[in-house]
Motif scaffolding. Sequence first.
Motif, mmCIF file in Angstrom:
data_model
loop_
_atom_site.group_PDB
_atom_site.id
_atom_site.type_symbol
_atom_site.label_atom_id
_atom_site.label_comp_id
_atom_site.label_asym_id
_atom_site.label_seq_id
_atom_site.Cartn_x
_atom_site.Cartn_y
_atom_site.Cartn_z
ATOM 1 N N LYS A 178 -17.283 14.540 9.062
ATOM 2 C CA LYS A 178 -16.081 15.366 9.110
ATOM 3 C C LYS A 178 -15.932 16.147 7.798
ATOM 4 C CE LYS A 178 -13.626 12.202 12.213
ATOM 5 N NZ LYS A 178 -12.434 11.340 12.403
ATOM 6 N N PRO A 179 -15.269 17.308 7.831
ATOM 7 C CA PRO A 179 -15.101 18.102 6.611
ATOM 8 C C PRO A 179 -14.457 17.311 5.475
ATOM 9 C CG PRO A 179 -14.463 19.382 8.535
ATOM 10 C CD PRO A 179 -14.701 17.983 9.025
ATOM 11 N N ASP A 180 -14.962 17.552 4.270
ATOM 12 C CA ASP A 180 -14.441 16.937 3.043
ATOM 13 C C ASP A 180 -14.548 15.412 3.068
ATOM 14 O OD1 ASP A 180 -13.859 19.325 1.783
ATOM 15 O OD2 ASP A 180 -11.795 19.386 2.496
ATOM 16 N N MET A 200 -20.211 20.116 6.434
ATOM 17 C CA MET A 200 -21.347 20.767 7.079
ATOM 18 C C MET A 200 -20.940 22.168 7.517
ATOM 19 S SD MET A 200 -23.219 18.129 6.704
ATOM 20 C CE MET A 200 -24.696 18.845 7.406
ATOM 21 N N ASN A 201 -21.647 23.189 7.046
ATOM 22 C CA ASN A 201 -21.338 24.571 7.402
ATOM 23 C C ASN A 201 -22.098 25.011 8.648
ATOM 24 O OD1 ASN A 201 -19.607 24.988 5.193
ATOM 25 N ND2 ASN A 201 -21.325 25.483 3.853
ATOM 26 N N PRO A 202 -21.556 25.968 9.403
ATOM 27 C CA PRO A 202 -22.247 26.450 10.619
ATOM 28 C C PRO A 202 -23.610 27.072 10.342
ATOM 29 C CG PRO A 202 -19.938 27.142 10.602
ATOM 30 C CD PRO A 202 -20.226 26.587 9.260
ATOM 31 N N ASP A 203 -23.829 27.578 9.110
ATOM 32 C CA ASP A 203 -25.101 28.233 8.800
ATOM 33 C C ASP A 203 -26.163 27.254 8.306
ATOM 34 O OD1 ASP A 203 -24.065 27.559 6.363
ATOM 35 O OD2 ASP A 203 -24.270 29.543 5.459
ATOM 36 N N PRO A 217 -16.847 24.272 -6.080
ATOM 37 C CA PRO A 217 -17.717 23.862 -4.957
ATOM 38 C C PRO A 217 -18.999 24.690 -4.952
ATOM 39 C CG PRO A 217 -15.457 24.286 -4.234
ATOM 40 C CD PRO A 217 -15.563 24.816 -5.624
ATOM 41 N N PHE A 218 -20.056 24.132 -4.384
ATOM 42 C CA PHE A 218 -21.304 24.873 -4.269
ATOM 43 C C PHE A 218 -22.050 24.416 -3.015
ATOM 44 C CE2 PHE A 218 -22.159 21.105 -6.766
ATOM 45 C CZ PHE A 218 -23.387 20.633 -6.295
ATOM 46 N N PRO A 219 -22.768 25.334 -2.367
ATOM 47 C CA PRO A 219 -23.537 24.969 -1.164
ATOM 48 C C PRO A 219 -24.967 24.582 -1.528
ATOM 49 C CG PRO A 219 -23.505 27.338 -1.393
ATOM 50 C CD PRO A 219 -22.737 26.792 -2.580
ATOM 51 N N VAL A 220 -25.570 23.747 -0.712
ATOM 52 C CA VAL A 220 -26.988 23.423 -0.826
ATOM 53 C C VAL A 220 -27.620 23.567 0.558
ATOM 54 C CG1 VAL A 220 -26.675 21.850 -2.774
ATOM 55 C CG2 VAL A 220 -26.596 20.949 -0.446
ATOM 56 N N GLU A 221 -28.904 23.852 0.579
ATOM 57 C CA GLU A 221 -29.612 23.926 1.842
ATOM 58 C C GLU A 221 -29.811 22.522 2.408
ATOM 59 O OE1 GLU A 221 -30.441 26.622 3.453
ATOM 60 O OE2 GLU A 221 -29.776 28.021 1.879
ATOM 61 N N ALA A 222 -29.686 22.393 3.714
ATOM 62 C CA ALA A 222 -29.879 21.084 4.340
ATOM 63 C C ALA A 222 -31.281 20.551 4.068
ATOM 64 C CB ALA A 222 -29.637 21.185 5.844
#
Length: 265
Positions: A178-180, A200-203, A217-222
């Motif tokens: 779930k988010p966060d 988890m992002n849709p992309d 915050p920062f994104p990482v590749e799955a």
Amino acid sequence: MQRIFFAGNIKFLRDRKKLSQEALAAKLGLTRAKLAAIEAGNTKSPQPEDYLNFSEFFKISIDTLLKIDLSKLGELKMRELESGNDVYIRGGNLRVLAISVDRSNNENVEYVPVKAKAGYMAGYNDPEFIAGLPKYSLPNLPSQGTFRIFPSTGDSMLPVPEGSDIIAQYVPDWTAIKPDTPCIVILKGQQDFVFKLVTMNPDDTILLKSLNPAYKPFPVEASDVMEIWRFYAYTSREFPEAQPEMTTILTAIRNLEEKIGQISK
């Protein structure tokens, strides 16, 4: 007539692992010319042992290699597939999390000390490495699931104190997060664990957010994530500080609102 995707899938998986044709051919005991012919679709009938070798190396069933265009799948789907959740596999997953058990065949709760962090990156799925970690039996843990203890570093998750021991549960299916959700995240190429709020992002990227607003915050590749462990509890040797005055006032207001709501009902 059903289309066969074997040739394109082999090239796709080789590129995904960043292997040259020479390197993959050497690992599989093939000549580079034969591998090139397979990837180009010039070999219409590879030998049965070739199918088996590719399936075992990439940890994907032969049926999937033949029938599914893997290049059309998203990163999360590929991660799920490579983790053993293959619709064509019967009898269990190919990737099994390494664990240790006690004399009664109950799972231990392994502790990953700071000095073992770098080794964990290389040995997280090595039964011998896991067996060498300190082990504990903790009360009141759910009977289902696998748990480990990870020491936290830094102040990005305050008010959880730096140096706390995070008790976390292994997450086999990331799509269910779930988010966060607070999690320990094991990233490729890192010498440390990341304790963050996970979304988890849709992309097919994963957003990592700190409780401490000083950290962005920062994104990482799955594909850069090795494991995710959901927060369950933490222990700390620090005594909690008294709540700031404003926090105390806000808490009192919320409690008063709840009581008024109960009375009005």
